[in-house]
Design a protein around this motif. Structure first.
Motif, PDB file in Angstrom:
ATOM      1  N   GLY A  13       0.829  -1.189   0.000  1.00 56.28           N
ATOM      2  CA  GLY A  13       0.000   0.000   0.000  1.00 56.28           C
ATOM      3  C   GLY A  13       0.864   1.239   0.000  1.00 56.28           C
ATOM      4  N   GLN A  14       0.482   2.226   0.800  1.00 56.18           N
ATOM      5  CA  GLN A  14       1.199   3.486   0.876  1.00 56.18           C
ATOM      6  C   GLN A  14       1.632   3.762   2.315  1.00 56.18           C
ATOM      7  OE1 GLN A  14      -1.887   6.093  -0.590  1.00 56.18           O
ATOM      8  NE2 GLN A  14      -1.090   6.067  -2.689  1.00 56.18           N
ATOM      9  N   THR A  15       2.876   4.131   2.472  1.00 62.03           N
ATOM     10  CA  THR A  15       3.375   4.607   3.747  1.00 62.03           C
ATOM     11  C   THR A  15       3.655   6.092   3.582  1.00 62.03           C
ATOM     12  OG1 THR A  15       4.415   2.478   4.261  1.00 62.03           O
ATOM     13  CG2 THR A  15       5.158   4.389   5.513  1.00 62.03           C
ATOM     14  N   VAL A  16       2.824   6.922   4.211  1.00 64.87           N
ATOM     15  CA  VAL A  16       2.915   8.372   4.074  1.00 64.87           C
ATOM     16  C   VAL A  16       3.581   8.934   5.323  1.00 64.87           C
ATOM     17  CG1 VAL A  16       1.626  10.514   3.729  1.00 64.87           C
ATOM     18  CG2 VAL A  16       0.807   8.366   2.697  1.00 64.87           C
TER      19      VAL A  16
ATOM     20  N   GLY B   1      -9.747   7.545   5.240  1.00 67.94           N
ATOM     21  CA  GLY B   1      -9.417   6.128   5.259  1.00 67.94           C
ATOM     22  C   GLY B   1      -7.954   5.803   5.464  1.00 67.94           C
ATOM     23  N   PHE B   2      -7.135   6.807   5.761  1.00 65.87           N
ATOM     24  CA  PHE B   2      -5.724   6.560   6.033  1.00 65.87           C
ATOM     25  C   PHE B   2      -5.540   6.297   7.529  1.00 65.87           C
ATOM     26  CE2 PHE B   2      -5.601   8.722   2.019  1.00 65.87           C
ATOM     27  CZ  PHE B   2      -4.478   8.227   1.360  1.00 65.87           C
ATOM     28  N   ASN B   3      -4.804   5.263   7.843  1.00 69.16           N
ATOM     29  CA  ASN B   3      -4.585   4.875   9.231  1.00 69.16           C
ATOM     30  C   ASN B   3      -3.347   5.574   9.793  1.00 69.16           C
ATOM     31  OD1 ASN B   3      -6.642   2.692   9.734  1.00 69.16           O
ATOM     32  ND2 ASN B   3      -5.649   1.854   7.919  1.00 69.16           N
TER      33      ASN B   3
ATOM     34  N   ASN C 276      -7.373  -0.957   5.380  1.00 73.14           N
ATOM     35  CA  ASN C 276      -6.676  -0.540   4.167  1.00 73.14           C
ATOM     36  C   ASN C 276      -5.192  -0.339   4.441  1.00 73.14           C
ATOM     37  OD1 ASN C 276      -9.012  -0.507   2.619  1.00 73.14           O
ATOM     38  ND2 ASN C 276      -9.447   1.639   3.066  1.00 73.14           N
ATOM     39  N   PRO C 277      -4.340  -0.769   3.517  1.00 71.58           N
ATOM     40  CA  PRO C 277      -2.890  -0.620   3.731  1.00 71.58           C
ATOM     41  C   PRO C 277      -2.396   0.785   3.378  1.00 71.58           C
ATOM     42  CG  PRO C 277      -3.267  -1.741   1.653  1.00 71.58           C
ATOM     43  CD  PRO C 277      -4.634  -1.524   2.273  1.00 71.58           C
ATOM     44  N   ARG C 278      -3.081   1.811   3.860  1.00 72.17           N
ATOM     45  CA  ARG C 278      -2.644   3.195   3.674  1.00 72.17           C
ATOM     46  C   ARG C 278      -2.312   3.722   5.067  1.00 72.17           C
ATOM     47  NH1 ARG C 278      -4.333   5.305  -1.477  1.00 72.17           N
ATOM     48  NH2 ARG C 278      -5.906   4.009  -2.497  1.00 72.17           N
ATOM     49  N   TYR C 279      -1.031   3.991   5.292  1.00 72.92           N
ATOM     50  CA  TYR C 279      -0.557   4.308   6.630  1.00 72.92           C
ATOM     51  C   TYR C 279       0.067   5.695   6.671  1.00 72.92           C
ATOM     52  CZ  TYR C 279      -0.891  -0.789   6.626  1.00 72.92           C
ATOM     53  OH  TYR C 279      -1.342  -2.080   6.481  1.00 72.92           O
TER      54      TYR C 279
ATOM     55  N   MET D 167      -1.462   2.342  -6.717  1.00 79.57           N
ATOM     56  CA  MET D 167      -1.068   1.490  -5.596  1.00 79.57           C
ATOM     57  C   MET D 167      -0.171   0.379  -6.112  1.00 79.57           C
ATOM     58  SD  MET D 167      -2.528   2.338  -2.585  1.00 79.57           S
ATOM     59  CE  MET D 167      -3.115   0.946  -1.604  1.00 79.57           C
ATOM     60  N   PRO D 168       0.842  -0.031  -5.334  1.00 83.74           N
ATOM     61  CA  PRO D 168       1.713  -1.132  -5.765  1.00 83.74           C
ATOM     62  C   PRO D 168       0.968  -2.454  -5.747  1.00 83.74           C
ATOM     63  CG  PRO D 168       2.217  -0.502  -3.513  1.00 83.74           C
ATOM     64  CD  PRO D 168       1.242   0.515  -4.033  1.00 83.74           C
TER      65      PRO D 168
END
Length: 272
Positions: free
Chosen positions: A20-23, A49-51, A71-74, A265-266
């Protein structure tokens, strides 16, 4: 201490198996990770929806107590020594990122830097080999700012001697940082950085544009915030305009949501 921090972060966090995304939200001068909350940016990302998973600090990793969804958005915040030179801040950032990339090895790493934090992130990518997929900067002085030159002059004047008596010793502590952020000219850090090859990545700059309402950034001029004005990135960056002062604001969170959801997304299970 940096090695202890890295080991501590790795002990606090476990490996993630989803792509996902690591922000990572990187604060600016005289700020800390709390600015992203006070401005409303992290709450807006949460609602989208970002954790938010936690905060990286010199004392270790402080995990968040709950997540929004699966969701794999962190999202992470961190604390840098914001009065230190760009090189020192970049060293801290690179070590923080080692811990996060260990936790989310399949995620895209997305760096979001406000003000000087954007320069720190770019320097880390260019000089220290930090592997980020996307860099988003907000009101960052990529071509420098005359306010840094004012800071140098104040520190070299009698005011620099008396500043500690008025609780303004940051002017003396920040002299090396001011030197790094003066308007680019030969023999300055920004002159070198802006002409050095940049690694392949998406480069996006959010620029505080001049507007009829007279609301403007009085700290960093708009031309300096535009990554397309960086010699090595001309024609390669995306520039988005916003209305506001230099400080972070809720509209930055809304713009980040739009940007992040439009990034690909990857793959969930990439070949390794």
């Amino acid at each position: 201490m940096l090695r202890t921090l890295l080991l501590g972060c790795c002990l606090f966090i476990s490996l993630s198996c989803h792509a996902g995304q690591t922000v990572v939200l990187i604060h600016g001068y005289l700020e800390d990770g709390s600015e992203w909350f006070k401005s409303g940016v992290v709450p807006i990302l949460n609602r989208a929806g970002f954790n938010y998973l936690g905060h990286l600090a010199p004392q270790g990793f402080y995990p968040a107590h709950q997540t929004v969804n699966a969701n794999p958005r962190y999202v992470y915040t961190l604390t840098l020594p914001s009065e230190a030179p760009i090189l020192v801040q970049a060293q801290w950032l690179a070590r923080y990122m080692q811990a996060l990339q260990t936790r989310h090895p399949q995620n895209e790493l997305i760096l979001v830097g406000h003000s000087a934090g954007g320069v720190v992130a770019r320097f880390s990518m260019v000089q220290m080999g930090l592997s980020a997929n996307t860099l988003i900067t907000i009101a960052s002085p990529h071509l420098g700012t005359d306010k840094a030159e004012w800071g140098l002059m104040l520190g070299d004047s009698p005011f620099g001697f008396f500043a500690p008596f008025f609780g303004m010793d940051t002017i003396n502590r920040s002299q090396a940082l001011y030197y790094d952020l003066v308007r680019e000219a030969p023999d300055t850090l920004l002159f070198w950085l802006n002409r050095h090859p940049h690694p392949p990545a998406r480069y996006i700059s959010i620029v505080r544009a001049d507007n009829p309402q007279g609301i403007t950034d009085t700290v960093v001029p708009a031309y300096s915030q535009d990554l397309n004005n960086v010699v090595s990135l001309q024609g390669q960056a995306t520039t988005l305009q916003s209305v506001g002062t230099h400080a972070l604001q809720p509209s930055d969170g809304l713009m980040l949501v739009a940007i992040l959801f439009n990034l690909p997304m990857p793959n969930a299970n990439p070949a390794r």
